[in-house]
Motif scaffolding. Sequence first.
Motif, PDB file in Angstrom:
ATOM      1  N   GLU A 190     -57.286 108.454 -74.213  1.00  0.00           N
ATOM      2  CA  GLU A 190     -55.973 108.170 -73.413  1.00  0.00           C
ATOM      3  C   GLU A 190     -54.848 108.671 -74.305  1.00  0.00           C
ATOM      4  OE1 GLU A 190     -56.970 103.765 -75.107  1.00  0.00           O
ATOM      5  OE2 GLU A 190     -58.169 105.537 -74.292  1.00  0.00           O
ATOM      6  N   ALA A 191     -54.948 108.852 -75.569  1.00  0.00           N
ATOM      7  CA  ALA A 191     -53.752 109.374 -76.322  1.00  0.00           C
ATOM      8  C   ALA A 191     -53.504 110.825 -75.687  1.00  0.00           C
ATOM      9  CB  ALA A 191     -54.096 109.554 -77.655  1.00  0.00           C
ATOM     10  N   LEU A 192     -54.385 111.656 -75.196  1.00  0.00           N
ATOM     11  CA  LEU A 192     -54.364 112.999 -74.591  1.00  0.00           C
ATOM     12  C   LEU A 192     -53.969 112.754 -73.007  1.00  0.00           C
ATOM     13  CD1 LEU A 192     -57.210 114.843 -76.343  1.00  0.00           C
ATOM     14  CD2 LEU A 192     -54.924 114.629 -77.035  1.00  0.00           C
ATOM     15  N   GLY A 193     -53.900 111.540 -72.602  1.00  0.00           N
ATOM     16  CA  GLY A 193     -53.573 111.383 -71.036  1.00  0.00           C
ATOM     17  C   GLY A 193     -54.680 111.654 -70.137  1.00  0.00           C
ATOM     18  N   LEU A 194     -55.885 111.129 -70.778  1.00  0.00           N
ATOM     19  CA  LEU A 194     -57.032 111.500 -70.073  1.00  0.00           C
ATOM     20  C   LEU A 194     -57.660 110.055 -69.542  1.00  0.00           C
ATOM     21  CD1 LEU A 194     -58.913 114.117 -72.423  1.00  0.00           C
ATOM     22  CD2 LEU A 194     -57.984 114.449 -70.076  1.00  0.00           C
ATOM     23  N   PRO A 195     -58.309 109.930 -68.756  1.00  0.00           N
ATOM     24  CA  PRO A 195     -58.760 108.596 -68.130  1.00  0.00           C
ATOM     25  C   PRO A 195     -59.884 108.140 -69.025  1.00  0.00           C
ATOM     26  CG  PRO A 195     -59.762 110.193 -66.653  1.00  0.00           C
ATOM     27  CD  PRO A 195     -58.733 110.922 -67.587  1.00  0.00           C
ATOM     28  N   GLY A 196     -60.392 106.986 -68.901  1.00  0.00           N
ATOM     29  CA  GLY A 196     -61.590 106.431 -69.557  1.00  0.00           C
ATOM     30  C   GLY A 196     -61.391 105.961 -71.079  1.00  0.00           C
ATOM     31  N   ALA A 197     -62.416 105.350 -71.556  1.00  0.00           N
ATOM     32  CA  ALA A 197     -62.411 104.609 -73.141  1.00  0.00           C
ATOM     33  C   ALA A 197     -63.087 105.669 -73.816  1.00  0.00           C
ATOM     34  CB  ALA A 197     -62.989 103.578 -72.932  1.00  0.00           C
ATOM     35  N   ALA A 198     -63.138 106.976 -73.551  1.00  0.00           N
ATOM     36  CA  ALA A 198     -64.147 107.925 -74.385  1.00  0.00           C
ATOM     37  C   ALA A 198     -63.337 108.515 -75.527  1.00  0.00           C
ATOM     38  CB  ALA A 198     -64.655 109.073 -73.584  1.00  0.00           C
ATOM     39  N   ALA A 240     -50.780 121.612 -75.704  1.00  0.00           N
ATOM     40  CA  ALA A 240     -51.726 121.922 -74.704  1.00  0.00           C
ATOM     41  C   ALA A 240     -53.140 122.463 -75.547  1.00  0.00           C
ATOM     42  CB  ALA A 240     -51.356 123.241 -73.984  1.00  0.00           C
ATOM     43  N   TRP A 241     -54.183 122.461 -74.857  1.00  0.00           N
ATOM     44  CA  TRP A 241     -55.387 122.942 -75.288  1.00  0.00           C
ATOM     45  C   TRP A 241     -56.198 123.650 -74.188  1.00  0.00           C
ATOM     46  CZ3 TRP A 241     -54.030 117.918 -74.701  1.00  0.00           C
ATOM     47  CH2 TRP A 241     -54.642 117.050 -73.678  1.00  0.00           C
ATOM     48  N   VAL A 242     -57.190 124.410 -74.791  1.00  0.00           N
ATOM     49  CA  VAL A 242     -58.227 125.141 -74.055  1.00  0.00           C
ATOM     50  C   VAL A 242     -58.891 124.013 -73.179  1.00  0.00           C
ATOM     51  CG1 VAL A 242     -59.622 126.960 -73.815  1.00  0.00           C
ATOM     52  CG2 VAL A 242     -58.124 126.921 -75.613  1.00  0.00           C
ATOM     53  N   PRO A 243     -59.062 124.059 -71.944  1.00  0.00           N
ATOM     54  CA  PRO A 243     -59.670 123.140 -71.437  1.00  0.00           C
ATOM     55  C   PRO A 243     -61.149 122.880 -71.379  1.00  0.00           C
ATOM     56  CG  PRO A 243     -58.212 124.311 -69.696  1.00  0.00           C
ATOM     57  CD  PRO A 243     -58.353 125.116 -70.959  1.00  0.00           C
ATOM     58  N   ASP A 244     -61.670 124.283 -71.461  1.00  0.00           N
ATOM     59  CA  ASP A 244     -63.084 124.531 -71.822  1.00  0.00           C
ATOM     60  C   ASP A 244     -63.568 123.702 -73.300  1.00  0.00           C
ATOM     61  OD1 ASP A 244     -64.220 125.247 -69.719  1.00  0.00           O
ATOM     62  OD2 ASP A 244     -64.843 127.326 -70.677  1.00  0.00           O
ATOM     63  N   ALA A 245     -62.552 123.765 -74.229  1.00  0.00           N
ATOM     64  CA  ALA A 245     -62.824 123.093 -75.453  1.00  0.00           C
ATOM     65  C   ALA A 245     -62.930 121.870 -75.832  1.00  0.00           C
ATOM     66  CB  ALA A 245     -61.876 123.893 -76.477  1.00  0.00           C
ATOM     67  N   LEU A 246     -62.382 121.022 -74.620  1.00  0.00           N
ATOM     68  CA  LEU A 246     -62.322 119.517 -74.990  1.00  0.00           C
ATOM     69  C   LEU A 246     -63.830 118.998 -74.841  1.00  0.00           C
ATOM     70  CD1 LEU A 246     -60.507 117.055 -75.010  1.00  0.00           C
ATOM     71  CD2 LEU A 246     -61.000 116.910 -72.541  1.00  0.00           C
TER      72      LEU A 246
END
Lengths: 363, 268
Positions: free
Chosen positions: A272-280, A340-346
């Motif tokens: 969530e710190a990166l603005g992503l959904p879920g508790a991962a 920002a980050w390379v989406p593939d790298a996440l």
Amino acid sequence: MECYYPARMNDAALPASDTASPQGQRPAPGISLRGLAKTFAAQTAVQDVSAEIAAGELTVLLGPSGCGKSTLLRMIAGFEAPTAGEIYLAEAPIAALPPSRRDIAMVFQSYALFPHLTVAENITFGLSVRRTGKAETADRLDRVARLMGLETLLQRKPAQLSGGQQQRVALARAVISERPVCLMDEPLSNLDAKLRAEMRVEIRALQRRLGLTMVYVTHDQVEAMTMADRIVLMNAGRVEQAGTPEQIYAEPATTFAARFIGSPPMNLVPAEALGLPGAAVAGLRPEDIHIAAEGVPARIVSAEYLGADLLVTLAIGAAQVILRQPARTGLPAGPEVRLAWVPDALRLFDATTGHAIGRSPAV
Amino acid sequence: MKGWDWLATIGGWLLALLWVLPLAYAVWTAFHPSAYETHFNLLAPLTLENFPAAWVQAPFARYFLNTVVLVTVILAVQLVLGTFAAFAFARLKFPGKQVIFLLVLLQLMVMPDVLLVENYQTIRILGLVDSIVGIGLPYMASAFFIFLLRQTFMTIPTELDDAARIEGASLLTLIRRVYVPLAKPTYIAFGLISVSAHWNNYVWPLIITNSVNARPLTVGLSIFSAIDSGVHWSIINAATLMTSAPLLIGFLLFQRQFVQSFMRAGIK
Ligand SMILES: Nc1ncnc2c1ncn2[C@@H]1O[C@H](COP(=O)(O)OP(=O)(O)OP(=O)(O)O)[C@@H](O)[C@H]1O
Ligand SMILES: [Mg+2]
């Protein structure tokens, strides 16, 4: 006995395919560990380890101190009997054989040179114990001494050698046995940084040249990354992940693997710190993040200048990440930036188990 | 403080003088005619006569042989037994190891003299009274040596064991080619202690021997110098010098090596 050795082991690193090795007549076997466990009176050092060590490859057993690397290696060598499981050398079970009958050579951490014997006697100790003929012994000693660059040191005692030279003698003792499998337990840990880097290259070249199946123990991830064909990453007596250095670096199977490999290691922050959904848990390598016009707001905490690169520590809310960028790119004036980050790298990891989510772990 | 140092130096010299006096007297009488036994005169004529005179008055050749055989046999057996025992205690795992090692240590605490009677009975049962083996038997398993050598063996890194084992060395090869050479200073130091102790041992050989066939030098010498035999001091002292000479000369020759060995073996 058609053998070819160039004068120095480090002047020509031949590709593994066209080596004319002394093991030529005996192709190096692979080793397979199946369900190995070792329990000492007080504690479990190794539990349920299964791994394939491919023939002719350099496999690194990597892990933090006390994770059971040495114990595992000593079981392969035959110095410790496994509590459970079996070891196969070229498909033949060997766990019941004594060390000398396993056709395995070993280089020890403190070299284990016999202090009362000369370099020559140290190298030929095994041959003389096995009653190899005088002429053949002299012949093999001559070749190995030239291979390792030890010709002028043969009459010295180990105490009269530098650390690097002692290391070479220990290697020579393993090489002269012409055994196709070689085990090494942190062989470079007693050397200074420069010598370590040199010996890394030498050992790797030697392994390739002779086509050895090598199992190499270290807790230094740089050593593992630079030398290994395959890495078996261990933690608390278990295999955390096994794969090529590239696989483990790109696709860490667990948060432990993500943190252990890479320097600085992979950034692990709540999704969530990166603005992503879920508790991962989200994982990003420092080189995959960059400062951009749009993205997650962050604040620069500090920057470390490494010459070519700049390591920038940033705070995203309560979490911290480190990013790596070319030093000449420079930093924006204010402390407030966007990332920002390379989406593939996440990479995403389960917050409770630490296992990678979504992608199949590379094994 | 200065005054005390001075006193200590004087005291040291006095003690040294006191210690060397008997030896000096022995040397004096041995090299002068018997007329000068109690009559000190720097101009007294020197002579070597006393030595052949002593040599022919008792079977010293036989005593020498007995002592040399005795000392050699004891040392050889001590070294072999001690090596195996020390290795077992240092490196092998076997049931009862602690208890057995304690029993060995216990031997260190028993004064040998306490056992004279017991030992005599044992040797008699074995039928070894008045034999060289009989004199040596009680000393052949030396607890001191086993303990000393075990300590040395335990300082040898076990990685060396592993290195030898993976090359195919048997236990015997490992002991012979790694452990024994690495413990050489301990062997030399103990060898010296053992040889000098048994060269000079007196009470036990006196009890257990009763003929020229087994009697070592010490006993032979004491019988030779017994008062009622009526020989001169000069001849007795010549014999005394003669019998202790090999040990003295040997020590002087190898003094340096011995001291080094003692230092490295940690005995002072
Ligand atoms: N002979 C032994 N007896 C009892 N416990 C042991 C023995 N050997 C190892 N252990 C224990 O087993 C665990 C694993 O030890 P091991 O030596 O294999 O670790 P390692 O990964 O090689 O560590 P390091 O990097 O420090 O060498 C440790 O906790 C250690 O204390
Ligand atoms: Mg280790």
